[in-house]
Design a protein around this motif. Structure first.
Motif, PDB file in Angstrom:
ATOM      1  N   THR A 233       0.830  -1.209   0.000  1.00  0.00           N
ATOM      2  CA  THR A 233       0.000   0.000   0.000  1.00  0.00           C
ATOM      3  C   THR A 233       0.858   1.249   0.000  1.00  0.00           C
ATOM      4  O   THR A 233       1.853   1.333   0.725  1.00  0.00           O
ATOM      5  N   LEU A 234       0.476   2.208  -0.815  1.00  0.00           N
ATOM      6  CA  LEU A 234       1.066   3.545  -0.808  1.00  0.00           C
ATOM      7  C   LEU A 234      -0.056   4.535  -0.511  1.00  0.00           C
ATOM      8  O   LEU A 234      -1.083   4.540  -1.198  1.00  0.00           O
ATOM      9  N   ALA A 235       0.126   5.381   0.502  1.00  0.00           N
ATOM     10  CA  ALA A 235      -0.850   6.412   0.852  1.00  0.00           C
ATOM     11  C   ALA A 235      -0.162   7.768   0.812  1.00  0.00           C
ATOM     12  O   ALA A 235       0.810   7.992   1.538  1.00  0.00           O
ATOM     13  N   ALA A 236      -0.647   8.652  -0.052  1.00  0.00           N
ATOM     14  CA  ALA A 236      -0.040   9.980  -0.198  1.00  0.00           C
ATOM     15  C   ALA A 236      -0.895  10.809  -1.138  1.00  0.00           C
ATOM     16  O   ALA A 236      -1.757  10.291  -1.853  1.00  0.00           O
ATOM     17  N   ARG A 237      -0.660  12.116  -1.115  1.00  0.00           N
ATOM     18  CA  ARG A 237      -1.197  12.938  -2.204  1.00  0.00           C
ATOM     19  C   ARG A 237      -0.560  12.443  -3.503  1.00  0.00           C
ATOM     20  O   ARG A 237       0.606  12.066  -3.516  1.00  0.00           O
ATOM     21  N   LEU A 238      -1.322  12.455  -4.565  1.00  0.00           N
ATOM     22  CA  LEU A 238      -0.828  11.851  -5.813  1.00  0.00           C
ATOM     23  C   LEU A 238       0.070  12.827  -6.561  1.00  0.00           C
ATOM     24  O   LEU A 238      -0.272  13.361  -7.620  1.00  0.00           O
ATOM     25  N   LEU A 239       1.245  13.017  -6.001  1.00  0.00           N
ATOM     26  CA  LEU A 239       2.256  13.912  -6.553  1.00  0.00           C
ATOM     27  C   LEU A 239       3.403  13.085  -7.125  1.00  0.00           C
ATOM     28  O   LEU A 239       3.738  12.019  -6.599  1.00  0.00           O
ATOM     29  N   ARG A 240       4.028  13.601  -8.183  1.00  0.00           N
ATOM     30  CA  ARG A 240       5.169  12.894  -8.773  1.00  0.00           C
ATOM     31  C   ARG A 240       6.274  12.659  -7.748  1.00  0.00           C
ATOM     32  O   ARG A 240       6.897  11.594  -7.722  1.00  0.00           O
ATOM     33  N   GLU A 241       6.523  13.671  -6.909  1.00  0.00           N
ATOM     34  CA  GLU A 241       7.636  13.558  -5.975  1.00  0.00           C
ATOM     35  C   GLU A 241       7.378  12.559  -4.853  1.00  0.00           C
ATOM     36  O   GLU A 241       8.277  12.266  -4.063  1.00  0.00           O
ATOM     37  N   PRO A 259       0.553 -12.697  -9.971  1.00  0.00           N
ATOM     38  CA  PRO A 259      -0.726 -12.021 -10.196  1.00  0.00           C
ATOM     39  C   PRO A 259      -1.609 -11.893  -8.961  1.00  0.00           C
ATOM     40  O   PRO A 259      -2.512 -11.041  -8.938  1.00  0.00           O
ATOM     41  N   LYS A 260      -1.356 -12.707  -7.933  1.00  0.00           N
ATOM     42  CA  LYS A 260      -2.205 -12.625  -6.739  1.00  0.00           C
ATOM     43  C   LYS A 260      -1.790 -11.512  -5.786  1.00  0.00           C
ATOM     44  O   LYS A 260      -2.557 -11.140  -4.889  1.00  0.00           O
ATOM     45  N   VAL A 261      -0.593 -10.978  -5.952  1.00  0.00           N
ATOM     46  CA  VAL A 261      -0.145  -9.872  -5.104  1.00  0.00           C
ATOM     47  C   VAL A 261      -0.953  -8.627  -5.463  1.00  0.00           C
ATOM     48  O   VAL A 261      -1.195  -8.346  -6.636  1.00  0.00           O
ATOM     49  N   GLU A 262      -1.371  -7.854  -4.439  1.00  0.00           N
ATOM     50  CA  GLU A 262      -2.189  -6.668  -4.669  1.00  0.00           C
ATOM     51  C   GLU A 262      -1.415  -5.402  -4.328  1.00  0.00           C
ATOM     52  O   GLU A 262      -0.569  -5.399  -3.419  1.00  0.00           O
ATOM     53  N   PHE A 263      -1.756  -4.341  -5.066  1.00  0.00           N
ATOM     54  CA  PHE A 263      -1.100  -3.040  -4.882  1.00  0.00           C
ATOM     55  C   PHE A 263      -2.189  -1.984  -4.727  1.00  0.00           C
ATOM     56  O   PHE A 263      -2.985  -1.766  -5.646  1.00  0.00           O
ATOM     57  N   TRP A 264      -2.224  -1.345  -3.560  1.00  0.00           N
ATOM     58  CA  TRP A 264      -3.259  -0.372  -3.242  1.00  0.00           C
ATOM     59  C   TRP A 264      -2.675   1.038  -3.232  1.00  0.00           C
ATOM     60  O   TRP A 264      -1.582   1.265  -2.702  1.00  0.00           O
ATOM     61  N   LEU A 265      -3.422   1.952  -3.795  1.00  0.00           N
ATOM     62  CA  LEU A 265      -3.037   3.364  -3.821  1.00  0.00           C
ATOM     63  C   LEU A 265      -4.125   4.174  -3.132  1.00  0.00           C
ATOM     64  O   LEU A 265      -5.286   4.170  -3.559  1.00  0.00           O
ATOM     65  N   LEU A 266      -3.750   4.857  -2.053  1.00  0.00           N
ATOM     66  CA  LEU A 266      -4.678   5.680  -1.285  1.00  0.00           C
ATOM     67  C   LEU A 266      -4.272   7.142  -1.433  1.00  0.00           C
ATOM     68  O   LEU A 266      -3.100   7.478  -1.250  1.00  0.00           O
ATOM     69  N   GLY A 267      -5.213   8.006  -1.748  1.00  0.00           N
ATOM     70  CA  GLY A 267      -4.907   9.423  -1.878  1.00  0.00           C
ATOM     71  C   GLY A 267      -5.566  10.008  -3.104  1.00  0.00           C
ATOM     72  O   GLY A 267      -6.054   9.283  -3.975  1.00  0.00           O
ATOM     73  N   ASP A 268      -5.561  11.335  -3.170  1.00  0.00           N
ATOM     74  CA  ASP A 268      -6.231  12.007  -4.275  1.00  0.00           C
ATOM     75  C   ASP A 268      -5.283  12.975  -4.963  1.00  0.00           C
ATOM     76  O   ASP A 268      -4.183  13.248  -4.488  1.00  0.00           O
TER      77      ASP A 268
END
Length: 408
Positions: A233-241, A259-268
């Protein structure tokens, strides 16, 4: 033309506001009242999310806290008032480079600070620091504290446009003009401290390092680590940096073989010049490589996370990592200012070079191939959070610093 004329306008601003601010007699402060502290920020939501515990501890220690932020939602105003603090709105256009907007901000701050009549101010983020310091100095507020929670986009991005480089140079100039007037400039990591200290020629007794915002361990509790499926999981504002693109590219490589590994993105997405747009991520979302949840309460998602990832280019000390550590999650982050303070490589996670997709991929794959590391490193993260990032310990350092400077 606005950018080219900005430094001249800012310098002339001083004489204009001096006449305005000194139109009344010097502020008088009663020694019989508790210390009044004006906290100046650029966003009410961020103030509540990141400074709530500090406000509570300040009030409990006898401070009268006045929060000065731009126009906010009613629920945000209520949240600040419920903490026991006062709330005042300041005019502030966070991402504007129009000097006339900043003149308006400075005049607004002068008006508010004159009315509040604080003993001291605490300002954080660029514009509140620059114009808050200026207004407080003009009004004769003797104790002026500023806090850098990171140096931001203009110090972390190397591939900036000519316009952004110009804005960065102006920001550096404004820091040089204003930071020497601060009583104490507080940083979250020693790299930021060294850079700004050198830039502004600050003496050693004018700077301090308090590592991190801290995390409330009663709110962010240790929980068992799930590993089926394995979730990064990555949680952040969706900025390039923040390293968002490196994260999704690494996810793409791992998904091809696991393929069973999951990747979550939290933030706007954000109004910051470094913000991504949805088109940058759409193909990864459509192909099922990442799951994007938008702006959400991270607690629920962190409890379902196996490993927390933040491949940022530079930070103060990331609050998201501190929270993930408190929940008991292994960390993958970059060997860069602010991030490296959270991880002992090989103990509670891995440090990788910034912008290096291959190194990030290998660090993730280590957990895929050795899932036992998820549990061991996650527990070590929890121990490190308790030792280094307990918000009570962090806030005690602020209270001690204020007490020493205010002569309590």
């Amino acid at each position: 033309m606005l950018l080219l004329g900005y430094p001249i306008v800012c310098i002339r601003l001083y004489s204009t506001v001096i006449r305005y601010s000194m139109s009344e007699s010097t502020l008088n402060r009663s020694n019989t009242e508790s210390y009044r502290l004006a906290i100046i920020g650029n966003n009410a939501s961020m103030l509540i999310n990141f400074r709530k515990d500090l406000i509570i501890d300040l009030i409990a220690s006898g401070y009268s806290v006045h929060c000065i932020v731009p126009a906010s939602l009613d629920k945000e105003k209520r949240a600040i008032l419920e903490l026991g603090a006062s709330f005042d709105e300041v005019y502030l256009e966070r991402n504007s480079v129009n000097p006339f907007h900043d003149i308006h901000t400075l005049l607004s701050l002068v008006t508010l600070i004159k009315r509040i009549n604080p003993s001291c101010i605490l300002a954080f983020t660029a514009k509140p620091i620059i114009w808050g310091l200026t207004a407080a100095k003009l009004l004769g507020i003797e104790k002026r504290f500023v806090l850098f929670t990171g140096l931001g986009y203009f110090f972390s991005m190397n591939d900036r446009s000519m316009r952004d480089k110009c804005v960065g140079n102006i920001l550096a100039l404004l820091y040089k003009m204003t930071l020497p007037s601060a009583t104490k400039v507080i940083f979250q990591n020693p790299d930021d401290c060294a850079e700004i200290k050198k830039l502004c020629e600050l003496p050693a007794d004018k700077v301090a390092v308090i590592k991190g915002t801290g995390v409330n361990l009663n709110e962010w509790r240790f929980s068992p680590v799930p590993t089926s499926p394995l979730v990064f999981t990555l949680a952040a504002r969706l900025l390039r940096e923040k390293g968002i693109l490196e994260f999704v590219q690494a996810a793409s490589q791992i998904k091809a073989n696991h393929p069973k590994v999951e990747f979550w993105l939290l933030g706007d997405f954000d109004a910051n010049p470094g913000s991504l747009v949805k088109e940058d991520l759409q193909n990864f979302i459509d192909d099922g490589i990442i799951q994007w949840f938008g702006f959400v309460d991270c607690k629920t998602y962190f409890c379902k996370t196996s490993v927390f990832v933040l491949p940022s280019y530079r930070e103060g000390i990331p609050r998201s990592i501190q929270e993930a550590m408190a929940v008991g999650r292994a960390i993958i982050t970059t060997d860069t200012p602010g991030c490296r303070e959270t991880v002992i490589d090989g103990y509670n996670g891995f440090l990788v070079p910034a912008r290096d997709v291959n190194a990030l991929t290998k660090a993730m794959e280590a957990f895929v191939h050795q899932p036992e590391l998820v549990h061991a490193m996650g527990y070590h993260s929890y121990l490190k959070a308790v030792e280094d990032f307990d918000v009570k310990k962090i806030n005690a350092q602020y209270l001690q610093l204020f007490a020493e400077e205010l002569g309590e």
